[in-house]
Design an enzyme around this catalytic site. Sequence first.
Site, PDB file in Angstrom:
ATOM      1  CE1 TYR A  26      -4.463  -0.883  -0.139  1.00 31.52           C
ATOM      2  CE2 TYR A  26      -3.388  -2.902   0.600  1.00 31.52           C
ATOM      3  CZ  TYR A  26      -4.487  -2.254   0.043  1.00 31.52           C
ATOM      4  OH  TYR A  26      -5.582  -2.977  -0.342  1.00 31.52           O
ATOM      5  CD  GLU A  82      -6.823  -5.747   0.657  1.00 34.72           C
ATOM      6  OE1 GLU A  82      -5.574  -5.797   0.727  1.00 34.72           O
ATOM      7  OE2 GLU A  82      -7.427  -4.930  -0.064  1.00 34.72           O
TER       8      GLU A  82
HETATM    9  C1  HEM Z   1      -6.210   2.228  -1.469  1.00 37.06           C
HETATM   10  C2  HEM Z   1      -5.518   1.640  -2.425  1.00 37.06           C
HETATM   11  C3  HEM Z   1      -6.131   0.825  -3.525  1.00 37.06           C
HETATM   12  C4  HEM Z   1      -7.293   1.033  -4.193  1.00 37.06           C
HETATM   13  C5  HEM Z   1      -8.317   2.145  -4.006  1.00 37.06           C
HETATM   14  C6  HEM Z   1      -7.412  -0.042  -5.165  1.00 37.06           C
HETATM   15  C7  HEM Z   1      -8.465  -0.185  -6.053  1.00 37.06           C
HETATM   16  C8  HEM Z   1      -8.618  -1.247  -6.914  1.00 37.06           C
HETATM   17  C9  HEM Z   1      -9.763  -1.457  -7.775  1.00 37.06           C
HETATM   18  C10 HEM Z   1     -10.951  -0.519  -7.895  1.00 37.06           C
HETATM   19  C11 HEM Z   1      -9.560  -2.598  -8.449  1.00 37.06           C
HETATM   20  C12 HEM Z   1     -10.533  -3.250  -9.462  1.00 37.06           C
HETATM   21  C13 HEM Z   1     -11.309  -4.306  -8.720  1.00 37.06           C
HETATM   22  C14 HEM Z   1     -12.514  -4.823  -9.477  1.00 37.06           C
HETATM   23  O1  HEM Z   1     -13.261  -4.021 -10.026  1.00 37.06           O
HETATM   24  O2  HEM Z   1     -12.758  -6.030  -9.456  1.00 37.06           O
HETATM   25  C15 HEM Z   1      -8.294  -3.135  -8.031  1.00 37.06           C
HETATM   26  C16 HEM Z   1      -7.728  -4.279  -8.544  1.00 37.06           C
HETATM   27  C17 HEM Z   1      -6.421  -4.609  -8.333  1.00 37.06           C
HETATM   28  N1  HEM Z   1      -5.567  -4.062  -7.404  1.00 37.06           N
HETATM   29 FE1  HEM Z   1      -5.968  -2.529  -6.189  1.00 37.06          FE
HETATM   30  N2  HEM Z   1      -6.322  -0.843  -5.070  1.00 37.06           N
HETATM   31  C18 HEM Z   1      -5.523  -0.359  -4.082  1.00 37.06           C
HETATM   32  C19 HEM Z   1      -4.327  -0.898  -3.653  1.00 37.06           C
HETATM   33  C20 HEM Z   1      -3.670  -1.920  -4.290  1.00 37.06           C
HETATM   34  C21 HEM Z   1      -2.359  -2.393  -3.937  1.00 37.06           C
HETATM   35  C22 HEM Z   1      -1.530  -1.899  -2.765  1.00 37.06           C
HETATM   36  C23 HEM Z   1      -2.028  -3.359  -4.839  1.00 37.06           C
HETATM   37  C24 HEM Z   1      -0.733  -4.130  -4.922  1.00 37.06           C
HETATM   38  C25 HEM Z   1       0.276  -3.684  -5.610  1.00 37.06           C
HETATM   39  C26 HEM Z   1      -3.150  -3.520  -5.742  1.00 37.06           C
HETATM   40  C27 HEM Z   1      -3.214  -4.422  -6.773  1.00 37.06           C
HETATM   41  C28 HEM Z   1      -4.354  -4.678  -7.518  1.00 37.06           C
HETATM   42  C29 HEM Z   1      -4.416  -5.658  -8.582  1.00 37.06           C
HETATM   43  C30 HEM Z   1      -3.277  -6.563  -9.052  1.00 37.06           C
HETATM   44  C31 HEM Z   1      -5.712  -5.619  -9.091  1.00 37.06           C
HETATM   45  C32 HEM Z   1      -6.293  -6.449 -10.258  1.00 37.06           C
HETATM   46  C33 HEM Z   1      -5.994  -5.711 -11.533  1.00 37.06           C
HETATM   47  C34 HEM Z   1      -6.533  -6.392 -12.782  1.00 37.06           C
HETATM   48  O3  HEM Z   1      -7.199  -7.417 -12.709  1.00 37.06           O
HETATM   49  O4  HEM Z   1      -6.299  -5.826 -13.849  1.00 37.06           O
HETATM   50  N3  HEM Z   1      -4.124  -2.632  -5.377  1.00 37.06           N
HETATM   51  N4  HEM Z   1      -7.751  -2.304  -7.093  1.00 37.06           N
END
Ligand code: HEM
Length: 420
Positions: free
Chosen positions: A95, A137
Amino acid sequence: MLSPNTIAIIKSTVPVLEVHGTAITRRFYQRLFEAYPELLNLFNQANQKQERQQAALANAVYAAALHIDKLETILPTVRHIAHKHRSLGVTADQYAVVGENLLAAMSDVLGEAATEEILQAWAEAYGIIAGVFIEVEAELYRQAEEVEGGWAGHREFKVERKISESEQVTSFYLTPSDGGQLPVFLPGQYISIKLSIPGEKHTHIRQYSLSDAPGKPYYRITVKREDGISGNPAGKVSNYLHRDVKEGDTLLLSAPAGSFTLKAEDSRPIVLISNGIGLTPMLSMLEALAGEGRDREVFFIHATRCHDDHVQYDRVQELLEGGSKLTVCWSYSELNGGMKQSHALQKQIKPGRIDSDWLREFIPSAGASYYFCGSVPFMREVYQALKAFGVSDEDINYEFFGPAGDLTESEAKPSVGTVT
Ligand code: HEM
Ligand SMILES: Cc1cc2nc3c(=O)[nH]c(=O)nc-3n(C[C@H](O)[C@H](O)[C@H](O)COP(=O)(O)OP(=O)(O)OC[C@H]3O[C@@H](n4cnc5c(N)ncnc54)[C@H](O)[C@@H]3O)c2cc1C
């Protein structure tokens, strides 16, 4: 706790995020992958190319800013994202990396408009938002590991059976290589598969809904082969699974995840609507509802191109004949030759595409809970039809087979019945 001044500053940035949100997240991912190329193993690059992930993140940041003083409003969204993060293996320490690059991207895109005061307020707000994600989480990681038969990270599964369902769709029956127990999942949940494809630089992670009822000695996934259409490349993982993965091979799976699930306490009629491969979570729900033998009224509508493309048709017919309170309608956009012409079947078929008027006739337009999954245009039309009937958002449940999009947008193209 954020100070009233910080909250006011974050809220003042909402109109800016509305306009520049996707530009910021686009820049954010460029920075992130430049600084941490190992994260290319985690993020789906097809979603990046199509900018679906940039849009989903921009929407999430916008919603968080809008509700910064009452983050509990967006808790269902946080839970949805947290389930996805947990299934991917996102860790608490990542994060900080995301926060640092998100702020830098805001500064890059907004230039002088991103004053020190604004960046400082966003740094504080991000800390609070990230804290909420990390806490949710942590609980999901704990549950996935502690449930009977559960596990952390990835577990090796053997492909016990590989069954062709149609020209483009194949089911895989998967059992744990360690011979251990399988945790019960909730119908509608998915697993993530992590693949190393020979010759590819990065690993690929994809989600697949569990398509059979919980409580079986296997997990079944049902995968559509994504052919490259309109000059786009063919889907990497689905083609690899179809072409190269054989019975006896192994796959790495994360534990079941997802918040698109049947609510156990709800006894009202249930309406399931899918198109194309969006059928898979519905199959699990139908099997589970039939297995419970409960007296719950179920309406199931599935749209597909034609009878030849129809996955698990015979099985749903069996459930239909099994005496439960199930009403089924198949919507075929092409009534082609492979279709059996029996009278009973004819009654069950809606030729052409589903439209709002037909939907209103076929399903209860109130007093039920509604679940749908399919192509984005299809989901948009179903959502907008339900809203026009007056169904409240609490009764509407849906799953995107990719990063979440916006269902409230109007769509110019004719779309209901578009097959995923
Ligand atoms: C407050 C911080 C974060 C927010 C607001 C956020 C938001 C999101 C959102 C909106 C999605 C799409 C989920 C869906 O619609 O199913 C997502 C997917 C994802 N997030 Fe985060 N995220 C955050 C932090 C992180 C962190 C720290 C990581 C790790 C590096 C991460 C890695 C991912 C990955 C790998 C996906 C899937 C992407 C894909 O399938 O293309 N996220 N996140
Ligand atoms: C919760 C959830 C559940 C799911 N359940 C199922 C399921 O039960 N069954 C199922 O089959 N799928 C399911 N999916 C979808 C699945 O995860 C994959 O997205 C799907 O199999 C395609 O993956 P792929 O690697 O084959 O294609 P990818 O390589 O990821 O490509 C996806 C699409 O993007 C296009 N594309 C790729 N690169 C570009 C580019 N450069 N420019 C433009 N377009 C491009 C491709 O042509 C293709 O159409 C689910 C997804 C989610 C999020």
